[in-house]
Design a protein around this motif. Structure first.
Motif, PDB file in Angstrom:
ATOM      1  N   ALA A 233       5.215   2.150   0.169  1.00 18.30           N
ATOM      2  CA  ALA A 233       6.224   1.284  -0.442  1.00 18.30           C
ATOM      3  C   ALA A 233       5.874  -0.190  -0.343  1.00 18.30           C
ATOM      4  O   ALA A 233       6.475  -1.005  -1.045  1.00 18.30           O
ATOM      5  CB  ALA A 233       7.580   1.534   0.207  1.00 18.30           C
ATOM      6  N   ASP A 234       4.929  -0.557   0.537  1.00 20.32           N
ATOM      7  CA  ASP A 234       4.626  -1.981   0.749  1.00 20.32           C
ATOM      8  C   ASP A 234       3.361  -2.427   0.029  1.00 20.32           C
ATOM      9  O   ASP A 234       2.672  -3.341   0.479  1.00 20.32           O
ATOM     10  CB  ASP A 234       4.526  -2.296   2.243  1.00 20.32           C
ATOM     11  N   VAL A 235       3.040  -1.791  -1.091  1.00 16.04           N
ATOM     12  CA  VAL A 235       1.973  -2.271  -1.964  1.00 16.04           C
ATOM     13  C   VAL A 235       2.531  -3.431  -2.789  1.00 16.04           C
ATOM     14  O   VAL A 235       3.553  -3.291  -3.464  1.00 16.04           O
ATOM     15  CB  VAL A 235       1.452  -1.158  -2.880  1.00 16.04           C
ATOM     16  N   GLU A 236       1.848  -4.568  -2.743  1.00 14.79           N
ATOM     17  CA  GLU A 236       2.359  -5.758  -3.412  1.00 14.79           C
ATOM     18  C   GLU A 236       1.908  -5.852  -4.862  1.00 14.79           C
ATOM     19  O   GLU A 236       2.689  -6.196  -5.750  1.00 14.79           O
ATOM     20  CB  GLU A 236       1.924  -7.009  -2.653  1.00 14.79           C
ATOM     21  N   THR A 237       0.640  -5.530  -5.122  1.00 13.12           N
ATOM     22  CA  THR A 237       0.096  -5.660  -6.474  1.00 13.12           C
ATOM     23  C   THR A 237      -0.793  -4.463  -6.767  1.00 13.12           C
ATOM     24  O   THR A 237      -1.660  -4.115  -5.962  1.00 13.12           O
ATOM     25  CB  THR A 237      -0.728  -6.952  -6.616  1.00 13.12           C
ATOM     26  N   ALA A 238      -0.580  -3.854  -7.927  1.00 22.54           N
ATOM     27  CA  ALA A 238      -1.406  -2.727  -8.370  1.00 22.54           C
ATOM     28  C   ALA A 238      -1.329  -2.657  -9.888  1.00 22.54           C
ATOM     29  O   ALA A 238      -0.303  -3.010 -10.484  1.00 22.54           O
ATOM     30  CB  ALA A 238      -0.934  -1.415  -7.752  1.00 22.54           C
ATOM     31  N   PRO A 239      -2.396  -2.200 -10.557  1.00 23.39           N
ATOM     32  CA  PRO A 239      -2.346  -2.067 -12.016  1.00 23.39           C
ATOM     33  C   PRO A 239      -1.257  -1.088 -12.443  1.00 23.39           C
ATOM     34  O   PRO A 239      -1.006  -0.082 -11.772  1.00 23.39           O
ATOM     35  CB  PRO A 239      -3.751  -1.546 -12.369  1.00 23.39           C
ATOM     36  N   PHE A 240      -0.618  -1.386 -13.569  1.00 22.48           N
ATOM     37  CA  PHE A 240       0.410  -0.489 -14.091  1.00 22.48           C
ATOM     38  C   PHE A 240      -0.187   0.842 -14.539  1.00 22.48           C
ATOM     39  O   PHE A 240       0.517   1.843 -14.590  1.00 22.48           O
ATOM     40  CB  PHE A 240       1.139  -1.138 -15.271  1.00 22.48           C
ATOM     41  N   THR A 241      -1.476   0.844 -14.838  1.00 16.30           N
ATOM     42  CA  THR A 241      -2.153   2.044 -15.347  1.00 16.30           C
ATOM     43  C   THR A 241      -2.891   2.790 -14.243  1.00 16.30           C
ATOM     44  O   THR A 241      -3.828   3.531 -14.529  1.00 16.30           O
ATOM     45  CB  THR A 241      -3.157   1.642 -16.442  1.00 16.30           C
ATOM     46  N   LEU A 375     -13.220   4.140  -5.005  1.00 13.68           N
ATOM     47  CA  LEU A 375     -13.637   3.154  -6.001  1.00 13.68           C
ATOM     48  C   LEU A 375     -13.729   1.794  -5.316  1.00 13.68           C
ATOM     49  O   LEU A 375     -12.724   1.117  -5.115  1.00 13.68           O
ATOM     50  CB  LEU A 375     -12.635   3.099  -7.156  1.00 13.68           C
ATOM     51  N   PRO A 376     -14.932   1.357  -4.922  1.00 10.21           N
ATOM     52  CA  PRO A 376     -15.057   0.114  -4.137  1.00 10.21           C
ATOM     53  C   PRO A 376     -14.646  -1.136  -4.891  1.00 10.21           C
ATOM     54  O   PRO A 376     -14.231  -2.119  -4.268  1.00 10.21           O
ATOM     55  CB  PRO A 376     -16.543   0.086  -3.763  1.00 10.21           C
ATOM     56  N   HIS A 377     -14.751  -1.137  -6.225  1.00  8.92           N
ATOM     57  CA  HIS A 377     -14.465  -2.356  -6.985  1.00  8.92           C
ATOM     58  C   HIS A 377     -13.133  -2.292  -7.738  1.00  8.92           C
ATOM     59  O   HIS A 377     -12.811  -3.209  -8.485  1.00  8.92           O
ATOM     60  CB  HIS A 377     -15.593  -2.631  -7.977  1.00  8.92           C
ATOM     61  N   TYR A 378     -12.392  -1.213  -7.567  1.00  7.71           N
ATOM     62  CA  TYR A 378     -11.046  -1.094  -8.141  1.00  7.71           C
ATOM     63  C   TYR A 378     -10.066  -1.371  -7.007  1.00  7.71           C
ATOM     64  O   TYR A 378      -9.895  -0.554  -6.096  1.00  7.71           O
ATOM     65  CB  TYR A 378     -10.834   0.299  -8.722  1.00  7.71           C
ATOM     66  N   THR A 379      -9.411  -2.538  -7.037  1.00  5.73           N
ATOM     67  CA  THR A 379      -8.675  -3.039  -5.877  1.00  5.73           C
ATOM     68  C   THR A 379      -7.184  -3.146  -6.156  1.00  5.73           C
ATOM     69  O   THR A 379      -6.770  -3.611  -7.217  1.00  5.73           O
ATOM     70  CB  THR A 379      -9.210  -4.428  -5.465  1.00  5.73           C
ATOM     71  N   ILE A 380      -6.399  -2.680  -5.184  1.00  3.69           N
ATOM     72  CA  ILE A 380      -4.971  -2.966  -5.158  1.00  3.69           C
ATOM     73  C   ILE A 380      -4.701  -3.791  -3.901  1.00  3.69           C
ATOM     74  O   ILE A 380      -5.509  -3.817  -2.972  1.00  3.69           O
ATOM     75  CB  ILE A 380      -4.113  -1.686  -5.174  1.00  3.69           C
ATOM     76  N   TRP A 381      -3.538  -4.465  -3.864  1.00  3.51           N
ATOM     77  CA  TRP A 381      -3.271  -5.434  -2.804  1.00  3.51           C
ATOM     78  C   TRP A 381      -2.045  -5.047  -2.005  1.00  3.51           C
ATOM     79  O   TRP A 381      -0.971  -4.799  -2.566  1.00  3.51           O
ATOM     80  CB  TRP A 381      -3.084  -6.832  -3.412  1.00  3.51           C
ATOM     81  N   HIS A 382      -2.240  -4.969  -0.705  1.00  2.00           N
ATOM     82  CA  HIS A 382      -1.161  -4.646   0.229  1.00  2.00           C
ATOM     83  C   HIS A 382      -0.403  -5.914   0.601  1.00  2.00           C
ATOM     84  O   HIS A 382      -0.953  -7.016   0.592  1.00  2.00           O
ATOM     85  CB  HIS A 382      -1.752  -3.986   1.483  1.00  2.00           C
ATOM     86  N   LEU A 383       0.863  -5.738   0.929  1.00  2.28           N
ATOM     87  CA  LEU A 383       1.696  -6.877   1.332  1.00  2.28           C
ATOM     88  C   LEU A 383       1.153  -7.496   2.620  1.00  2.28           C
ATOM     89  O   LEU A 383       0.752  -6.789   3.548  1.00  2.28           O
ATOM     90  CB  LEU A 383       3.136  -6.415   1.542  1.00  2.28           C
ATOM     91  N   TYR A 384       1.126  -8.829   2.665  1.00  2.00           N
ATOM     92  CA  TYR A 384       0.684  -9.529   3.876  1.00  2.00           C
ATOM     93  C   TYR A 384       1.812  -9.548   4.891  1.00  2.00           C
ATOM     94  O   TYR A 384       2.922 -10.012   4.615  1.00  2.00           O
ATOM     95  CB  TYR A 384       0.255 -10.959   3.558  1.00  2.00           C
ATOM     96  N   GLU A 385       1.544  -9.039   6.069  1.00  2.00           N
ATOM     97  CA  GLU A 385       2.494  -9.050   7.176  1.00  2.00           C
ATOM     98  C   GLU A 385       1.867  -9.819   8.333  1.00  2.00           C
ATOM     99  O   GLU A 385       0.897  -9.348   8.931  1.00  2.00           O
ATOM    100  CB  GLU A 385       2.837  -7.633   7.611  1.00  2.00           C
ATOM    101  N   PRO A 386       2.356 -10.998   8.666  1.00  2.00           N
ATOM    102  CA  PRO A 386       1.720 -11.808   9.709  1.00  2.00           C
ATOM    103  C   PRO A 386       1.830 -11.150  11.080  1.00  2.00           C
ATOM    104  O   PRO A 386       2.862 -10.572  11.431  1.00  2.00           O
ATOM    105  CB  PRO A 386       2.494 -13.132   9.661  1.00  2.00           C
ATOM    106  N   SER A 387       0.752 -11.251  11.857  1.00  2.00           N
ATOM    107  CA  SER A 387       0.743 -10.748  13.220  1.00  2.00           C
ATOM    108  C   SER A 387       1.393 -11.765  14.149  1.00  2.00           C
ATOM    109  O   SER A 387       1.785 -12.864  13.730  1.00  2.00           O
ATOM    110  CB  SER A 387      -0.690 -10.471  13.660  1.00  2.00           C
ATOM    111  N   VAL A 388       1.482 -11.418  15.442  1.00  2.00           N
ATOM    112  CA  VAL A 388       2.054 -12.340  16.421  1.00  2.00           C
ATOM    113  C   VAL A 388       1.205 -13.602  16.514  1.00  2.00           C
ATOM    114  O   VAL A 388       1.720 -14.724  16.581  1.00  2.00           O
ATOM    115  CB  VAL A 388       2.173 -11.647  17.794  1.00  2.00           C
ATOM    116  N   ASP A 389      -0.124 -13.422  16.523  1.00  2.00           N
ATOM    117  CA  ASP A 389      -1.012 -14.587  16.562  1.00  2.00           C
ATOM    118  C   ASP A 389      -0.836 -15.452  15.323  1.00  2.00           C
ATOM    119  O   ASP A 389      -0.841 -16.693  15.401  1.00  2.00           O
ATOM    120  CB  ASP A 389      -2.464 -14.139  16.702  1.00  2.00           C
TER     121      ASP A 389
END
Length: 491
Positions: A233-241, A375-389
């Motif tokens: 559920a926490d995928v931020e960006t992915a192709p519609f196709t 697929l190494p060059h087909y990329t989707i982007w996960h939501l950034y969640e900052p760590s404690v550091d």
């Protein structure tokens, strides 16, 4: 012995007719008239027609009546094929039609989309926006959710958004069958980044996640499904196709590359999912040294596997259709043919070849000779969640920013003050100059007036003197001798 006497032609000894004791009124037992019989027959015909019409309607409209009536009518005289099975409790499926192909959207192949949820209320708006944008025909996608060990309002928010989605006026928007399952597995690990990704929690956490995935899949997989798509559920960006893009490769198991965006001060971007990898000799040697129940996890110094990770092979300008055979798979986004799960491949909730959950799933699929690629060059982007550091560093940066802004504010105020002082000094100088000039002009005017006055006084004195001299009598002889003397002196 008294016997009853019988007369010829069968008449009894009792008298016939007349007013005797045994006389019977003949009109009581005479046949009915013809109009009464006709009305009775018409009534029977109408009732029969009404009953026949009712049975016909029940036969056409109610399947259960067909199932009851048809065998009685056929009396076994007609042979039935698989297509003729019409019992309500019998279903016939040909699984050869649900093997999964490269052009599933053209063949109307159904996809089961599975999403485990835990304390995910904050991510649901983003997730449902992705659902709405999927280009795969929505009526061919069945949604399955598992809500487990949640402390927020994930279930309530999910129900509200599903209702809104399915009641959308756009006829292409609603999805197929939707299943929402609620079951807790006793997951104690917190959902913050440090707890979820800490090394100590990985083995137990992965095993419980594997149980959750298996429960969700076993409860919702139908014989009509050709594909199973796992999506966090926490995928931020992915192709519609993405479904069509992955499906076109026609592989048994396929995953994209998963990265995450970062703030500029952290580099801008970073590989996220390190669970998609190729096996290495170093990792195999390491596995031989571990306990039977141990689980190797990637990305931790405790387990130096030196495996080629799919994430680190990414080229932003590479061919997105390039395939790479892998052994372990990450769980952020997995598309698999339903036959893989029907064959017995699952997410091991135990140590399978020193791996569990999705990595163990990949190893098990490879063991059963299914194709597993990334697929190494087909990329989707996960939501950034900052760590404690990261949070600590951001707090330090915020303090520095505030101090810098305060300093800039003070410098600006000082500059404005200096500018104002310069302006005031300039104005004072100009005012002083004007005053001095005015005073100078005034003094000059007064001096000129004085000189003029003095000149006028001198002129008056001269005039008075001249008039006085004119008034004194002159001696011509003396004047002539004086003039001669001066002439003589000149020449």
């Amino acid at each position: 012995m008294n016997r009853q006497f019988a007369y010829p032609k069968g008449y009894s000894a009792y008298p016939r007719g007349g007013g005797g004791t045994f006389s019977i009124s003949p009109h009581k037992f005479q046949p009915r008239s013809q109009p009464a019989l006709r009305r009775r027959r018409q009534l029977f015909v109408k009732l029969s027609a009404l009953a026949g019409l009712s049975l016909l309607l029940l036969f056409l409209l109610v399947p259960s009546w067909r199932a009851l009536i048809l065998p009685s009518i056929s009396v076994g005289l007609f042979s039935s094929s698989h297509d003729d099975l019409s019992l309500e409790t019998v279903r016939y499926y040909d699984l050869s039609d649900t093997q999964g192909t490269a052009m599933g959207w053209h063949r109307e192949e159904r996809v089961l989309m599975c999403t485990p949820l835990r304390d995910a209320a904050a991510h649901l708006p983003m997730f449902f926006s992705h659902l709405r944008n999927l280009t795969y025909p929505h009526h061919l996608i069945d949604l399955a959710f598992l809500v487990s060990d949640s402390k927020d309002d994930t279930l309530e928010s999910l129900s509200a958004r599903l209702t809104e989605l399915q009641n959308d006026p756009d006829p292409k928007m609603p999805f197929g069958e939707i299943s929402v399952i609620e079951k807790d597995f006793g997951q104690q690990v917190n959902q913050d980044v440090e707890s979820r990704h800490g090394f100590a929690a990985q083995a137990g956490r992965r095993k419980l996640m594997a149980q959750a995935r298996n429960w969700l899949l076993s409860a919702t997989l139908r014989p009509t499904h050709s594909w199973v798509y796992w999506r966090d559920a926490d995928v931020e960006t992915a192709p519609f196709t993405i479904l069509e893009d992955l499906m076109r490769h026609n592989k048994d198991v396929i995953v994209p590359n998963v990265w995450r965006p970062l703030p500029d001060w952290l580099g801008g971007e970073q590989p996220y999912d390190l669970n998609s990898w190729q096996e290495s000799e170093t990792a195999l040697a390491l596995a031989d040294t571990l306990d039977e129940d141990a689980v190797i996890v990637e990305g931790y110094a405790e387990y130096a596997t030196w495996r080629p990770h799919l994430a680190y092979l990414r080229d932003p300008y590479g061919d997105p259709d390039m395939e790479l055979e892998i052994d372990g798979v990450g769980g952020v986004s997995i598309l698999a043919k339903a036959k893989v799960f029907r064959s017995g491949v699952h997410f091991p909730a135990f140590s399978f070849e020193k791996h569990a959950e999705t990595e163990g799933f990949g190893k098990m699929a490879k063991r059963m000779k299914f194709s597993v690629v990334g697929l190494p060059h087909y990329t989707i982007w996960h939501l950034y969640e900052p760590s404690v550091d990261d949070l600590r560093h951001m707090e330090e940066m915020e303090i520095e920013r505030q101090q810098r802004e305060e300093k800039e504010k003070e410098e600006k105020a000082e500059a404005e003050r200096q500018q104002k002082m310069k302006q005031d000094t300039k104005e004072e100088y100009e005012q002083g100059s004007a005053t001095a000039k005015k005073n100078t002009d005034k003094a000059a005017g007064q001096e000129a007036d004085q000189r003029q006055t003095e000149a006028e006084s001198s002129e008056k004195e001269s005039s008075a003197k001249g008039e006085k001299e004119d008034a004194i009598p002159r001696n011509p002889e003396k004047e002539g001798s004086s003039q001669d003397k001066s002439n003589d002196k000149t020449y």
